[in-house]
Design a protein around this motif. Structure first.
Motif, PDB file in Angstrom:
ATOM      1  N   ASP A 211     -11.331   6.221  -5.139  1.00 22.96           N
ATOM      2  CA  ASP A 211     -10.289   7.229  -5.330  1.00 22.96           C
ATOM      3  C   ASP A 211     -10.348   8.367  -6.596  1.00 22.96           C
ATOM      4  O   ASP A 211      -9.905   9.308  -6.361  1.00 22.96           O
TER       5      ASP A 211
ATOM      6  N   VAL B  31      -1.709   7.176  -6.673  1.00 21.29           N
ATOM      7  CA  VAL B  31      -1.023   6.161  -5.738  1.00 21.29           C
ATOM      8  C   VAL B  31      -2.361   5.836  -4.823  1.00 21.29           C
ATOM      9  O   VAL B  31      -1.893   4.983  -3.808  1.00 21.29           O
TER      10      VAL B  31
ATOM     11  N   PRO C   3       1.367  11.417  -9.496  1.00 21.93           N
ATOM     12  CA  PRO C   3       1.031   9.729  -9.717  1.00 21.93           C
ATOM     13  C   PRO C   3       0.087   9.338  -9.289  1.00 21.93           C
ATOM     14  O   PRO C   3      -0.410   9.917  -7.856  1.00 21.93           O
TER      15      PRO C   3
ATOM     16  N   LEU D 234       3.109   6.444   1.747  1.00 22.07           N
ATOM     17  CA  LEU D 234       3.758   7.823   1.524  1.00 22.07           C
ATOM     18  C   LEU D 234       2.943   8.833   2.283  1.00 22.07           C
ATOM     19  O   LEU D 234       3.688  10.034   2.994  1.00 22.07           O
TER      20      LEU D 234
ATOM     21  N   GLN E  29       3.355  -0.206  -9.459  1.00 23.88           N
ATOM     22  CA  GLN E  29       4.029   0.997  -9.121  1.00 23.88           C
ATOM     23  C   GLN E  29       4.941   1.384  -9.796  1.00 23.88           C
ATOM     24  O   GLN E  29       4.843   2.843 -10.163  1.00 23.88           O
TER      25      GLN E  29
ATOM     26  N   LEU F 156      10.272  -1.549  -6.550  1.00 25.44           N
ATOM     27  CA  LEU F 156       8.858  -1.016  -6.539  1.00 25.44           C
ATOM     28  C   LEU F 156       8.249  -2.348  -7.551  1.00 25.44           C
ATOM     29  O   LEU F 156       8.850  -3.010  -8.117  1.00 25.44           O
TER      30      LEU F 156
ATOM     31  N   MET G 228      -3.813  13.730  -7.889  1.00 23.81           N
ATOM     32  CA  MET G 228      -3.601  12.471  -9.005  1.00 23.81           C
ATOM     33  C   MET G 228      -4.901  12.484  -9.851  1.00 23.81           C
ATOM     34  O   MET G 228      -4.919  11.909 -10.881  1.00 23.81           O
TER      35      MET G 228
ATOM     36  N   ARG H 269       2.801   3.299 -12.690  1.00 22.81           N
ATOM     37  CA  ARG H 269       2.148   4.535 -12.226  1.00 22.81           C
ATOM     38  C   ARG H 269       3.124   5.802 -12.420  1.00 22.81           C
ATOM     39  O   ARG H 269       2.799   6.813 -12.712  1.00 22.81           O
ATOM     40  N   VAL H 270       4.488   5.415 -12.150  1.00 23.40           N
ATOM     41  CA  VAL H 270       5.370   6.453 -12.061  1.00 23.40           C
ATOM     42  C   VAL H 270       5.664   6.897 -13.531  1.00 23.40           C
ATOM     43  O   VAL H 270       5.637   8.054 -14.150  1.00 23.40           O
TER      44      VAL H 270
ATOM     45  N   ASP I 147       1.010  -1.219  -0.105  1.00 24.22           N
ATOM     46  CA  ASP I 147       0.142   0.035   0.055  1.00 24.22           C
ATOM     47  C   ASP I 147       1.038   1.196   0.190  1.00 24.22           C
ATOM     48  O   ASP I 147       1.127   1.890   0.967  1.00 24.22           O
ATOM     49  N   LEU I 148       1.145   1.723  -1.275  1.00 24.63           N
ATOM     50  CA  LEU I 148       2.249   2.651  -1.142  1.00 24.63           C
ATOM     51  C   LEU I 148       1.753   4.109  -1.025  1.00 24.63           C
ATOM     52  O   LEU I 148       2.253   4.901  -0.246  1.00 24.63           O
ATOM     53  N   GLY I 149       0.320   4.165  -1.065  1.00 24.60           N
ATOM     54  CA  GLY I 149      -0.231   5.520  -0.863  1.00 24.60           C
ATOM     55  C   GLY I 149      -0.267   5.715   0.549  1.00 24.60           C
ATOM     56  O   GLY I 149       0.080   6.761   0.936  1.00 24.60           O
TER      57      GLY I 149
END
Length: 357
Positions: A261, A331, A329, A165, A207, A203, A323, A210-211, A160-162
């Protein structure tokens, strides 16, 4: 300890009203995003309504509790949350390729949300126990940094990168307010630049995608599909929108994650730029009301605690809207009070309720 008389006397009805307005708008667009002729009131709409009602109750209860008790209890609950995060990685419920939830029967709860709630209490109470003059050296922050790193690592493992962060950004800003040296941030920034190629290999493929999509790469019908559909929805809404329940990107299922989201894209399509502007002004007024109230607090520790609780809500709103409109990006961060998701609703209500206390 619940202090009803003090709460009634200092209760900010304007902030509370703005939260109710945002929740009402959010619930309306969750309904719009999930509405069908066969099922006008979807399970998502009903769960969101339950989340709002229960969230309001939580807000009122938390706002009546002395913040010092909340800070002390939150410190110990942060360690409990780390244990729950470990449990989630072992026995958590799996969905959409991630192991982020604990199944509670009628709902699934996301434990990583708890870190955003308890981190400010953990930081503030720990610093309070070190010394009370609010003058700290770097060694006073090392234990906090270690706990923050472990929490973020466990959340990244879900993955869960979001949320990771949001936790790191909120934690960094809170530590900056607590007085951690600028040298620390310069070192972290330098390490990030040097270590970026190494971190890239850790990553997940989605992920990395997304970048690269954020940097302009990818096919509009494949990798860039989600962000392109969001831009079409926002642009087609024009000044006043297509009308409630009339968004074609939403109704024809072109827009993925429209109830979660990307609900802001649904808002823009159906009520247009003016409607979206009103919502943004509501957020701005809400945050300014809380910032003004925090600045009136006498103790620097109460201010630090309150700012820590508010920061993650502000950052979440900025990142989500950023986003959706394509300047950040993707996330996977929900829009506070508006996106579908009971866990996030509860944590947002409790965070702001603690500030009200």
């Amino acid at each position: 300890m619940i202090t009803l008389r003090r709460t009634v006397g200092s209760f900010d009805i304007i902030s509370f009203s703005i939260m109710l307005i945002l929740c009402g708008i959010g619930l309306s667009f969750v309904w719009s995003a999930t509405y069908t002729l066969e099922t006008p009131y979807s399970i998502f709409f009903k769960k969101q309504a339950f989340g709002i009602i229960s969230g309001i109750i939580l807000y009122l209860v938390i706002s009546a509790i002395d913040f010092r008790n909340l800070m002390r209890q939150g410190y110990f609950l942060y360690f409990c949350t780390i244990i729950i995060l470990v449990f989630t990685l072992i026995k958590g419920s799996i969905g959409m390729g991630a192991q982020r939830w604990i199944n509670l029967g009628i709902i699934k709860f996301q434990p990583s949300e708890l870190t955003k709630l308890f981190l400010p209490a953990f930081i503030t109470y720990y610093l309070f126990t070190q010394q009370e003059n609010f003058m700290y050296k770097f060694r006073d922050f090392t234990f906090i940094l270690g706990a923050l790193f472990i929490s973020a690592l466990l959340i990244l493992k879900q993955p869960d990168l979001g949320t990771a962060l949001i936790l790191l950004i909120s934690g960094a800003i809170t530590l900056w307010l607590a007085g951690i040296s600028r040298t620390f941030f310069l070192c972290i920034g330098l390490a990030g630049v040097i270590g970026a190629p190494i971190m890239w290999h850790f990553l997940k493929p989605y992920q990395r995608q997304r970048v690269t999509v954020f940097l302009g790469q990818g096919d509009a019908h494949k990798e860039r599909y989600q962000i392109e559909q969001a831009k079409i929805a926002i642009g087609s809404g024009g000044l006043t929108g297509k009308g409630f329940l009339q968004g074609t990107q939403n109704k024809l299922l072109f827009l993925p994650e429209s109830r979660t989201d990307f609900i802001f894209a649904v808002v823009c399509e159906e009520i247009g730029f003016l409607g979206a502007l009103i919502i943004l002004l509501c957020y701005l007024l809400l945050f300014l009301r809380f910032i003004t109230a925090i600045n009136r607090l006498a103790s620097p520790f109460s201010q630090l605690f309150a700012y820590g609780l508010l920061i993650h809500v502000i950052v979440s709103a900025l990142v989500n809207i950023g986003m959706v409109i394509g300047i950040l990006p993707i996330v996977g961060i929900p829009l506070p009070f508006m996106s579908y998701g009971i866990s996030n609703l509860w944590i947002t209500f409790v965070s702001l309720g603690a500030i009200q206390s």
